[in-house]
Write a protein that holds these residues in place. Sequence first.
Motif, PDB file in Angstrom:
ATOM      1  N   LEU A  69      -6.927   8.952   1.852  1.00 48.78           N
ATOM      2  CA  LEU A  69      -6.299   8.220   2.000  1.00 48.78           C
ATOM      3  C   LEU A  69      -6.067   7.942   3.925  1.00 48.78           C
ATOM      4  CD1 LEU A  69      -3.220   6.868   2.149  1.00 48.78           C
ATOM      5  CD2 LEU A  69      -1.937   9.305   2.177  1.00 48.78           C
ATOM      6  N   GLU A  70      -6.823   8.764   4.428  1.00 47.53           N
ATOM      7  CA  GLU A  70      -6.458   9.003   6.382  1.00 47.53           C
ATOM      8  C   GLU A  70      -7.596   8.316   6.437  1.00 47.53           C
ATOM      9  OE1 GLU A  70      -6.564  12.058   9.613  1.00 47.53           O
ATOM     10  OE2 GLU A  70      -6.372  12.965   7.264  1.00 47.53           O
ATOM     11  N   ASP A  71      -8.885   9.022   6.057  1.00 47.30           N
ATOM     12  CA  ASP A  71     -10.182   8.336   6.748  1.00 47.30           C
ATOM     13  C   ASP A  71     -10.382   7.042   5.759  1.00 47.30           C
ATOM     14  OD1 ASP A  71     -10.394  11.086   7.187  1.00 47.30           O
ATOM     15  OD2 ASP A  71     -12.179  11.869   5.876  1.00 47.30           O
ATOM     16  N   GLN A  72     -10.253   7.315   4.677  1.00 47.49           N
ATOM     17  CA  GLN A  72     -10.565   5.685   4.291  1.00 47.49           C
ATOM     18  C   GLN A  72      -9.350   4.434   4.167  1.00 47.49           C
ATOM     19  OE1 GLN A  72     -13.490   5.241   1.093  1.00 47.49           O
ATOM     20  NE2 GLN A  72     -13.845   7.416   1.151  1.00 47.49           N
ATOM     21  N   LEU A  73      -8.072   4.243   3.894  1.00 49.77           N
ATOM     22  CA  LEU A  73      -7.022   3.686   4.338  1.00 49.77           C
ATOM     23  C   LEU A  73      -6.728   3.636   5.218  1.00 49.77           C
ATOM     24  CD1 LEU A  73      -6.158   4.265   0.790  1.00 49.77           C
ATOM     25  CD2 LEU A  73      -7.459   2.440   1.568  1.00 49.77           C
ATOM     26  N   GLY A  74      -6.770   5.215   6.314  1.00 48.24           N
ATOM     27  CA  GLY A  74      -6.243   4.959   7.740  1.00 48.24           C
ATOM     28  C   GLY A  74      -4.740   5.299   6.863  1.00 48.24           C
ATOM     29  N   GLY A  75      -4.586   5.880   5.812  1.00 49.97           N
ATOM     30  CA  GLY A  75      -2.975   6.293   5.906  1.00 49.97           C
ATOM     31  C   GLY A  75      -3.057   7.831   6.933  1.00 49.97           C
ATOM     32  N   PRO A  76      -1.745   7.928   7.000  1.00 51.69           N
ATOM     33  CA  PRO A  76      -1.417   8.829   8.206  1.00 51.69           C
ATOM     34  C   PRO A  76      -1.404  10.422   7.628  1.00 51.69           C
ATOM     35  CG  PRO A  76       0.952   8.543   6.562  1.00 51.69           C
ATOM     36  CD  PRO A  76      -0.743   7.252   6.114  1.00 51.69           C
ATOM     37  N   ASP A  77      -1.958  11.362   8.147  1.00 50.54           N
ATOM     38  CA  ASP A  77      -2.156  12.720   7.602  1.00 50.54           C
ATOM     39  C   ASP A  77      -0.764  13.788   8.396  1.00 50.54           C
ATOM     40  OD1 ASP A  77      -3.149  14.775   7.331  1.00 50.54           O
ATOM     41  OD2 ASP A  77      -4.469  15.685   9.485  1.00 50.54           O
ATOM     42  N   GLY A  78      -0.166  14.252   7.486  1.00 50.88           N
ATOM     43  CA  GLY A  78       0.774  15.412   7.896  1.00 50.88           C
ATOM     44  C   GLY A  78       1.682  15.452   6.674  1.00 50.88           C
ATOM     45  N   GLY A  79       2.444  16.959   6.794  1.00 49.03           N
ATOM     46  CA  GLY A  79       2.468  17.528   5.267  1.00 49.03           C
ATOM     47  C   GLY A  79       3.901  17.189   4.544  1.00 49.03           C
ATOM     48  N   PHE A  80       4.709  15.932   4.579  1.00 48.87           N
ATOM     49  CA  PHE A  80       5.539  15.354   3.982  1.00 48.87           C
ATOM     50  C   PHE A  80       4.437  13.486   3.583  1.00 48.87           C
ATOM     51  CE2 PHE A  80       9.481  12.971   2.302  1.00 48.87           C
ATOM     52  CZ  PHE A  80       9.598  13.875   1.974  1.00 48.87           C
ATOM     53  N   SER A 135       2.997  -4.825  -3.002  1.00 51.01           N
ATOM     54  CA  SER A 135       2.545  -4.561  -1.048  1.00 51.01           C
ATOM     55  C   SER A 135       3.106  -2.901  -0.298  1.00 51.01           C
ATOM     56  CB  SER A 135       3.029  -5.933  -0.274  1.00 51.01           C
ATOM     57  OG  SER A 135       4.189  -6.030  -0.517  1.00 51.01           O
ATOM     58  N   ALA A 136       2.421  -3.247   0.814  1.00 52.43           N
ATOM     59  CA  ALA A 136       2.731  -2.441   1.914  1.00 52.43           C
ATOM     60  C   ALA A 136       4.433  -2.614   2.193  1.00 52.43           C
ATOM     61  CB  ALA A 136       2.421  -2.305   3.096  1.00 52.43           C
ATOM     62  N   GLU A 137       5.030  -3.733   2.130  1.00 49.84           N
ATOM     63  CA  GLU A 137       6.234  -4.207   2.603  1.00 49.84           C
ATOM     64  C   GLU A 137       6.982  -3.470   1.523  1.00 49.84           C
ATOM     65  OE1 GLU A 137       9.248  -7.533   3.816  1.00 49.84           O
ATOM     66  OE2 GLU A 137       7.935  -8.638   3.516  1.00 49.84           O
ATOM     67  N   GLN A 138       6.161  -4.043  -0.085  1.00 51.31           N
ATOM     68  CA  GLN A 138       7.429  -3.967  -1.251  1.00 51.31           C
ATOM     69  C   GLN A 138       8.107  -2.504  -1.270  1.00 51.31           C
ATOM     70  OE1 GLN A 138       5.059  -6.340  -4.216  1.00 51.31           O
ATOM     71  NE2 GLN A 138       7.173  -7.547  -4.909  1.00 51.31           N
ATOM     72  N   ARG A 139       6.283  -1.351  -1.089  1.00 54.60           N
ATOM     73  CA  ARG A 139       6.706  -0.163  -1.101  1.00 54.60           C
ATOM     74  C   ARG A 139       7.870   0.204  -0.301  1.00 54.60           C
ATOM     75  NH1 ARG A 139       1.153   2.519  -4.040  1.00 54.60           N
ATOM     76  NH2 ARG A 139       3.129   3.603  -5.209  1.00 54.60           N
ATOM     77  N   GLN A 140       7.623   0.573   0.930  1.00 53.01           N
ATOM     78  CA  GLN A 140       8.635   0.720   1.500  1.00 53.01           C
ATOM     79  C   GLN A 140      10.002   0.245   1.873  1.00 53.01           C
ATOM     80  OE1 GLN A 140       6.521  -0.849   5.304  1.00 53.01           O
ATOM     81  NE2 GLN A 140       5.725   1.434   5.931  1.00 53.01           N
ATOM     82  N   THR A 141      10.131  -0.555   0.755  1.00 48.51           N
ATOM     83  CA  THR A 141      11.722  -1.577   0.306  1.00 48.51           C
ATOM     84  C   THR A 141      12.181  -0.789   0.089  1.00 48.51           C
ATOM     85  OG1 THR A 141      10.916  -3.714   1.992  1.00 48.51           O
ATOM     86  CG2 THR A 141      13.053  -3.508  -0.568  1.00 48.51           C
ATOM     87  N   TRP A 142      11.101  -0.284  -1.143  1.00 52.95           N
ATOM     88  CA  TRP A 142      12.026   0.471  -2.575  1.00 52.95           C
ATOM     89  C   TRP A 142      12.361   1.606  -2.079  1.00 52.95           C
ATOM     90  CZ3 TRP A 142      14.723  -1.360  -6.530  1.00 52.95           C
ATOM     91  CH2 TRP A 142      14.521  -3.091  -6.394  1.00 52.95           C
ATOM     92  N   PHE A 143      11.275   2.671  -1.487  1.00 52.06           N
ATOM     93  CA  PHE A 143      11.311   3.814  -0.986  1.00 52.06           C
ATOM     94  C   PHE A 143      12.498   4.069  -0.451  1.00 52.06           C
ATOM     95  CE2 PHE A 143      10.968   6.970   1.850  1.00 52.06           C
ATOM     96  CZ  PHE A 143      10.797   8.253   1.589  1.00 52.06           C
ATOM     97  N   GLU A 144      12.860   3.473   0.513  1.00 50.69           N
ATOM     98  CA  GLU A 144      14.025   2.909   1.191  1.00 50.69           C
ATOM     99  C   GLU A 144      15.645   3.013   0.736  1.00 50.69           C
ATOM    100  OE1 GLU A 144      12.543  -0.153   4.333  1.00 50.69           O
ATOM    101  OE2 GLU A 144      13.214   2.001   6.008  1.00 50.69           O
ATOM    102  N   SER A 196       0.516   2.310   3.402  1.00 52.77           N
ATOM    103  CA  SER A 196      -1.175   2.339   3.393  1.00 52.77           C
ATOM    104  C   SER A 196      -2.267   2.179   2.485  1.00 52.77           C
ATOM    105  CB  SER A 196      -1.500   3.205   4.008  1.00 52.77           C
ATOM    106  OG  SER A 196      -1.412   4.495   3.504  1.00 52.77           O
ATOM    107  N   VAL A 197      -1.306   2.708   0.948  1.00 52.37           N
ATOM    108  CA  VAL A 197      -1.650   2.352  -0.130  1.00 52.37           C
ATOM    109  C   VAL A 197      -0.877   0.829  -1.228  1.00 52.37           C
ATOM    110  CG1 VAL A 197      -1.969   4.218  -0.840  1.00 52.37           C
ATOM    111  CG2 VAL A 197       0.443   3.521  -0.585  1.00 52.37           C
ATOM    112  N   GLY A 198      -0.507  -0.005  -0.405  1.00 47.63           N
ATOM    113  CA  GLY A 198      -0.209  -1.043  -0.685  1.00 47.63           C
ATOM    114  C   GLY A 198      -1.608  -2.060  -1.502  1.00 47.63           C
TER     115      GLY A 198
END
Length: 312
Positions: A169-180, A284-293, A261-263
Amino acid sequence: MRFNPKARLDTSRTRDAGRSSAGRSGGSRLPIPGGIGGGGIGGVVLLVILFVIGRAVGIDILGGGGSGGGLGGGGLDSSRFTDTGRYSSCKTGEDANNSADCARVAVENSLFDYWTDELGGRFEPEEGLVTFTGSVDTGCGAASSDVGPFYCPPDRTIYLDSGFFDQVLEDQLGGPDGGFVEAYVLAHEYGHHIQNLLGAMGQVRTQQGPQSDAVRLELQADCYAGMWTKAATSTEDASGEVLFSSLTQQDIDLALEAAASVGDDRIQQKTQGQVTEESWTHGSAEQRQTWFETGFEQGSLEACDTFAASRV
């Protein structure tokens, strides 16, 4: 993200299968949708497709139905591995504040409490959250670390290689690193368990494309993750102590960044240098964010009914 030091942790549903020599060889590949359970975060799509095909020809591929029309199955067969005792020292919320392993237990406890209240008599707990390194034998077949976190319906179990977050997630996809970030992923996979209980998996007919049923299934799991996130600070242990002492906007932002990052579009751009919408299975990234929100802001099963939406 901070846990209440006074909270007591229940480790009865969290196990560790240890390390297998199988799995990554020369580094992990990106979690491209496909493979066991659909691959990548939210991996259940292939199993659902097999289930639907099997029912159409009169064969129950996954071995029985669960409550509420879910996929069901025989439950976790823990004889497939020996629990390493990785989580035996996780006793309190203070342990969760000091250990990523114990934080994983606390998040599972919070999800269990939230969905118990939300579903009432329709709720049945997941059989387990199983961590592993390398590979693991599951009711869905042998899974390597390349698959990414996934929910196996016959086992009613979430499987997770905890190295996924740093190595993929972090190294290859460039996603965030953090507890949540991990909490969001676990909440998404738990969302698949809720879909199993409520029968949403049986609604999958179309398997690819931005408006497909497969994508709607994954986006609904993101929406369920948002529902839990909104209520996480009110979830309690068995004695009534709240589990979370705080959840910040930064935590929410980390979840949204992880979702993006996983869209499918982000992963396709990374792996093939172009985006092909017709092959999407997770959204997509946008779809995944939209439905989480949507889940976070509206907080209801009805608001998360992606199958009823004209467009997702």
